[in-house]
Write an enzyme that holds these catalytic residues in place. Sequence first.
Site, PDB file in Angstrom:
ATOM      1  CG  HIS A  77      -0.235  -0.022   2.537  1.00  0.00           C
ATOM      2  ND1 HIS A  77      -0.208  -1.133   3.341  1.00  0.00           N
ATOM      3  CD2 HIS A  77       0.471   0.926   3.180  1.00  0.00           C
ATOM      4  CE1 HIS A  77       0.485  -0.866   4.423  1.00  0.00           C
ATOM      5  NE2 HIS A  77       0.921   0.378   4.349  1.00  0.00           N
TER       6      HIS A  77
HETATM    7  P1  TYD Z   1      -1.734  -2.808   7.269  1.00  0.00           P
HETATM    8  O1  TYD Z   1      -1.388  -1.357   7.385  1.00  0.00           O
HETATM    9  O2  TYD Z   1      -2.311  -3.275   5.969  1.00  0.00           O
HETATM   10  O3  TYD Z   1      -0.467  -3.716   7.626  1.00  0.00           O
HETATM   11  P2  TYD Z   1       0.951  -3.874   6.889  1.00  0.00           P
HETATM   12  O4  TYD Z   1       1.210  -2.652   6.094  1.00  0.00           O
HETATM   13  O5  TYD Z   1       1.908  -4.029   7.975  1.00  0.00           O
HETATM   14  O6  TYD Z   1       0.906  -5.118   6.073  1.00  0.00           O
HETATM   15  O7  TYD Z   1      -2.727  -3.170   8.458  1.00  0.00           O
HETATM   16  C1  TYD Z   1      -3.170  -4.490   8.685  1.00  0.00           C
HETATM   17  C2  TYD Z   1      -4.473  -4.413   9.471  1.00  0.00           C
HETATM   18  O8  TYD Z   1      -4.249  -3.816  10.752  1.00  0.00           O
HETATM   19  C3  TYD Z   1      -5.545  -3.585   8.793  1.00  0.00           C
HETATM   20  O9  TYD Z   1      -6.789  -4.246   9.011  1.00  0.00           O
HETATM   21  C4  TYD Z   1      -5.569  -2.286   9.543  1.00  0.00           C
HETATM   22  C5  TYD Z   1      -5.074  -2.671  10.914  1.00  0.00           C
HETATM   23  N1  TYD Z   1      -4.279  -1.604  11.567  1.00  0.00           N
HETATM   24  C6  TYD Z   1      -4.825  -0.883  12.616  1.00  0.00           C
HETATM   25  O10 TYD Z   1      -5.976  -1.104  13.039  1.00  0.00           O
HETATM   26  N2  TYD Z   1      -4.056   0.090  13.198  1.00  0.00           N
HETATM   27  C7  TYD Z   1      -2.804   0.371  12.786  1.00  0.00           C
HETATM   28  O11 TYD Z   1      -2.128   1.262  13.339  1.00  0.00           O
HETATM   29  C8  TYD Z   1      -2.254  -0.384  11.682  1.00  0.00           C
HETATM   30  C9  TYD Z   1      -0.879  -0.113  11.150  1.00  0.00           C
HETATM   31  C10 TYD Z   1      -3.037  -1.359  11.106  1.00  0.00           C
END
Ligand code: TYD
Length: 140
Positions: A52
């Site tokens: 992302h």
């Molecule tokens: P995501 O940002 O997609 O994780 P990564 O980039 O590490 O692969 O987040 C994964 C899930 O966690 C998504 O459902 C959103 C949730 N999340 C939160 O609720 N709070 C946060 O601070 C973060 C980073 C993610």
Amino acid sequence: MSIHECKLIKLPKISDPRGNLTFIEGQNHIPFDIQRVYYLYDVPGGAERGGHAHKALQQLIIAISGSFDIHLDDGKDRKTIHLNRGYDGLLVPNMIWREIDNFSSAAVCLVMASERYDEADYYRDYSEFVQAAHQKNPPA
Ligand code: TYD
């Protein structure tokens, strides 16, 4: 935004025979106030995180333990950074697509973020991100 603005920041390291110490101050070592800290851990072998970009949020990413690769993409150019030291922070500005993989065993990826969590700040679709990046920075 350009991947050339993704910079490795050498954080202070207080070396000590009892163990090393590193610290980070918002607006001092990194160019934003820290609104949120999160970390990835217990990452199974072969897993990929990220996938992302953020519209406004900036981050500093640190391999607080172990190592991993971060693939950065501004919609035009790409580069990969291998993080493996607790005093190296990778500054990732907004509008940079990132993917993280090649996690070593027991790796911990610590992230300092300039904003609280807001799903509306994410681009999770790569082609939507590239289109938005080209609107802001038209290809030459
Ligand atoms: P995501 O940002 O997609 O994780 P990564 O980039 O590490 O692969 O987040 C994964 C899930 O966690 C998504 O459902 C959103 C949730 N999340 C939160 O609720 N709070 C946060 O601070 C973060 C980073 C993610």
